[in-house]
Design an enzyme around this catalytic site. Structure first.
Site, PDB file in Angstrom:
ATOM      1  N   HIS A   1       0.837  -1.222   0.000  1.00 27.87           N
ATOM      2  CA  HIS A   1       0.000   0.000   0.000  1.00 27.87           C
ATOM      3  C   HIS A   1       0.865   1.263   0.000  1.00 27.87           C
ATOM      4  O   HIS A   1       0.427   2.312   0.463  1.00 27.87           O
ATOM      5  CB  HIS A   1      -0.946   0.026   1.205  1.00 27.87           C
TER       6      HIS A   1
ATOM      7  N   SER B   1      15.146  21.774 -16.100  1.00 33.61           N
ATOM      8  CA  SER B   1      13.968  22.604 -16.321  1.00 33.61           C
ATOM      9  C   SER B   1      14.428  23.968 -16.813  1.00 33.61           C
ATOM     10  O   SER B   1      15.444  24.483 -16.363  1.00 33.61           O
ATOM     11  CB  SER B   1      13.194  22.767 -15.011  1.00 33.61           C
TER      12      SER B   1
ATOM     13  N   LYS C   1      16.167  21.859 -10.851  1.00 32.44           N
ATOM     14  CA  LYS C   1      15.518  20.612 -11.233  1.00 32.44           C
ATOM     15  C   LYS C   1      16.425  19.651 -11.994  1.00 32.44           C
ATOM     16  O   LYS C   1      17.235  20.048 -12.818  1.00 32.44           O
ATOM     17  CB  LYS C   1      14.283  20.887 -12.122  1.00 32.44           C
TER      18      LYS C   1
ATOM     19  N   GLU D   1      10.166   8.366 -17.081  1.00 33.03           N
ATOM     20  CA  GLU D   1       8.848   8.978 -17.309  1.00 33.03           C
ATOM     21  C   GLU D   1       8.343   8.687 -18.722  1.00 33.03           C
ATOM     22  O   GLU D   1       7.174   8.373 -18.947  1.00 33.03           O
ATOM     23  CB  GLU D   1       8.919  10.489 -17.112  1.00 33.03           C
TER      24      GLU D   1
ATOM     25  N   GLN E   1      -4.324  -4.677 -44.103  1.00 31.71           N
ATOM     26  CA  GLN E   1      -3.228  -3.749 -44.372  1.00 31.71           C
ATOM     27  C   GLN E   1      -2.968  -2.848 -43.159  1.00 31.71           C
ATOM     28  O   GLN E   1      -1.877  -2.326 -43.000  1.00 31.71           O
ATOM     29  CB  GLN E   1      -3.589  -2.909 -45.611  1.00 31.71           C
TER      30      GLN E   1
HETATM   31  N1  ARG Z   1      -0.712  -4.041 -49.214  1.00 31.18           N
HETATM   32  C1  ARG Z   1      -1.516  -5.179 -48.928  1.00 31.18           C
HETATM   33  C2  ARG Z   1      -1.549  -5.466 -47.414  1.00 31.18           C
HETATM   34  O1  ARG Z   1      -0.743  -4.944 -46.760  1.00 31.18           O
HETATM   35  C3  ARG Z   1      -0.977  -6.387 -49.633  1.00 31.18           C
HETATM   36  C4  ARG Z   1      -1.998  -7.401 -49.950  1.00 31.18           C
HETATM   37  C5  ARG Z   1      -3.005  -6.859 -50.904  1.00 31.18           C
HETATM   38  N2  ARG Z   1      -3.904  -7.858 -51.374  1.00 31.18           N
HETATM   39  C6  ARG Z   1      -4.988  -7.560 -52.031  1.00 31.18           C
HETATM   40  N3  ARG Z   1      -5.723  -8.552 -52.384  1.00 31.18           N
HETATM   41  N4  ARG Z   1      -5.340  -6.338 -52.259  1.00 31.18           N
HETATM   42  O2  ARG Z   1      -2.372  -6.195 -46.898  1.00 31.18           O
END
Ligand code: ARG
Length: 465
Positions: free
Chosen positions: A162, A283, A289, A296, A328
């Site tokens: 605590h 600071s 400081k 941090e 993606q």
């Molecule tokens: N740039 C795409 C990704 O990062 C690669 C795969 C794309 N495939 C597709 N069927 N459009 O996922």
């Protein structure tokens, strides 16, 4: 109807107008996925090598492709490669340049694969390499902790519950608690690597391919333990990215806890340690400081790491099989998590061995706050009093000492004996801090002797790989 000549070279065949310029930028990933160019090229070389082995490419075509890909790699590494947003991603940029360099044979590389299995392969290869670097940095931090714990095996400080003084502990023991957290992190990282290290290459778009490919061979060429089982799962699975961010999230929970303690300990109020100036900043207004910026910032960066885990979990939630463009979005959280983990481990690994313990100040602090009260109770129990009664006797002794503004070891024997006549002269041995820590001499305890044994064990079993 023939396609407009200005449609995309790689997939524009069925399109009658070019992609909207904004949509092109919106859907492109090349700005960030170019980070995986080496993995993309290794994956393509393995694929071409396999295609030649099974007779889909001639050896001559394979060699042309490999030579071309090595040249592309060279151009990217030395900064002369022209990345193009029209070519959307790292995969199509590299393939287009390959075809420019070697002509028609370049167009054969994509036989029997898709960007879907290609990108899944690339990101696994990328993360595997980064995991190995991160493991090295984690080991360096762990070693630094063990070295510091060894130096401070006998140093006495207050232990807290605590955040109130509880019982004396050794500083070495406290540091070994951090070590244990990191050891579990290293185990989790090793476990993540194990499941990540399987090859999705050959799953193609989603259903596999009609060419007589040899997936075990490409897996072996790329150093994977085996090919993934199911083609649909192979192109859609991003568990390994989630697991990596889960590892990183727990690691940062630990680093932020350690940071918090370092920050407290450098304050004038605790005054337990000094962090060398090179890890601190000043600071611009308060000349006195010296701020513990490194811990941090590590504590602060925990927020983005936890955020990346949630981003990936949410990204994958509810996605139907198999690949979706959503995937993606896996890259930026993974890349930032990798960078942040590496930077923060480096900062910690540099800083920990440089910590200077202010032993006298820790000792004085442990002397305040009745840290040996439990030792007095244990003493009474050894003399025959039931623990609950001993607890009561000590509680009353503490109340008495508080009123006199003294610690327990500063009371006269007669004063202690008011609360129990079984207290003898030998009580002062257990009221010392040294006696208190030395008494906790069992597996996992805080006694200097146990700390040294724990360090020896830790050094032998530190790395899971
Ligand atoms: N740039 C795409 C990704 O990062 C690669 C795969 C794309 N495939 C597709 N069927 N459009 O996922």
């Amino acid at each position: 109807m023939s396609s407009d000549s200005s449609t995309n070279q790689q997939w524009g065949g069925r399109f009658s107008e070019p992609t909207d310029a904004f949509v092109q930028r919106f859907t492109a990933s090349v700005d960030f996925d170019q980070r995986m160019y080496k993995q993309d090229i290794e994956g393509s070389i393995a694929h071409a090598t396999m295609l030649a082995k099974v007779g889909v490419l001639t050896n001559e075509e394979r060699d042309q492709i490999i030579t071309g890909l090595r040249q592309v790699e060279e151009e990217i590494t030395n900064g002369t490669f022209q990345w193009s947003v029209e070519l959307e991603d790292v995969h199509m940029n590299i393939e287009a340049r390959l075809t420019q360099l070697i002509g028609i044979t370049g167009k054969k590389l994509h036989t029997g694969r898709s960007r879907n299995d290609q990108v899944a392969t690339d990101i696994r290869l990328y993360l595997r390499a980064e995991i190995d670097l991160i493991n090295e940095e984690l080991k360096r931090l762990q070693t630094g902790l063990l070295d510091l714990a060894e130096r401070e095996a006998e140093t006495i400080m207050p232990g807290f519950t605590h955040l109130q003084t509880a019982q004396p502990v050794t500083f070495g023991h406290h540091l070994l608690a951090w070590f244990e957290m990191l050891k579990r992190d290293a185990d989790r990282l090793a476990d993540c690597r194990k499941r990540l290290n399987q090859s999705p290459l050959g799953a193609a778009a989603l259903a596999g391919t009609s060419y007589p490919i040899d997936r075990a061979y490409t897996a072996e060429l790329l150093g994977f333990s085996k090919p993934t089982e199911n083609s649909l799962d192979s192109v859609s699975d991003r568990d390994f990215a989630i697991e990596f961010c889960a590892f990183a999230s727990i690691l940062f929970t630990h680093l932020s806890r350690a940071s918090e303690e370092l920050i407290l300990w450098t304050s004038a109020q605790f005054n337990f340690i000094n962090l060398p100036d090179r890890f601190c900043t000043g600071s611009s207004i308060m000349p006195q400081k010296k701020n513990p910026d490194v811990p941090e910032l590590v504590r602060g960066k925990t927020g983005r790491i936890h955020g990346h885990l949630i981003a990936l979990l949410t990204l994958m939630k509810s996605q139907p099989l198999a690949y979706n463009k959503d995937n993606q979005e896996d890259k930026e959280p993974v890349f930032d998590a990798v960078d942040t983990v590496k930077d923060c481990l480096r900062a910690f690994a540099d800083m920990i061995p440089a910590i200077e313990a202010k032993k006298d100040s820790m000792y004085e602090s442990a002397k305040r706050g009745y840290a040996t009260a439990t030792d007095l109770a244990d003493y009474l129990v050894r003399k025959g009093l039931p623990f609950r009664d001993a607890h009561e006797v000590v509680g009353r002794s503490v109340a008495f000492a508080l009123e006199k503004n003294l610690d327990l070891y500063e009371l006269e024997l007669e004063q202690l004996q008011q609360f129990s006549d079984i207290i003898g002269e030998d009580v002062f041995e257990v009221l010392t801090l040294e006696g208190s820590v030395a008494a906790r001499d069992h597996f996992g305890g805080t006694a200097p002797n146990q700390v040294r044994q724990a360090i020896a064990r830790a050094r032998t079993e530190m790395s899971p790989w």
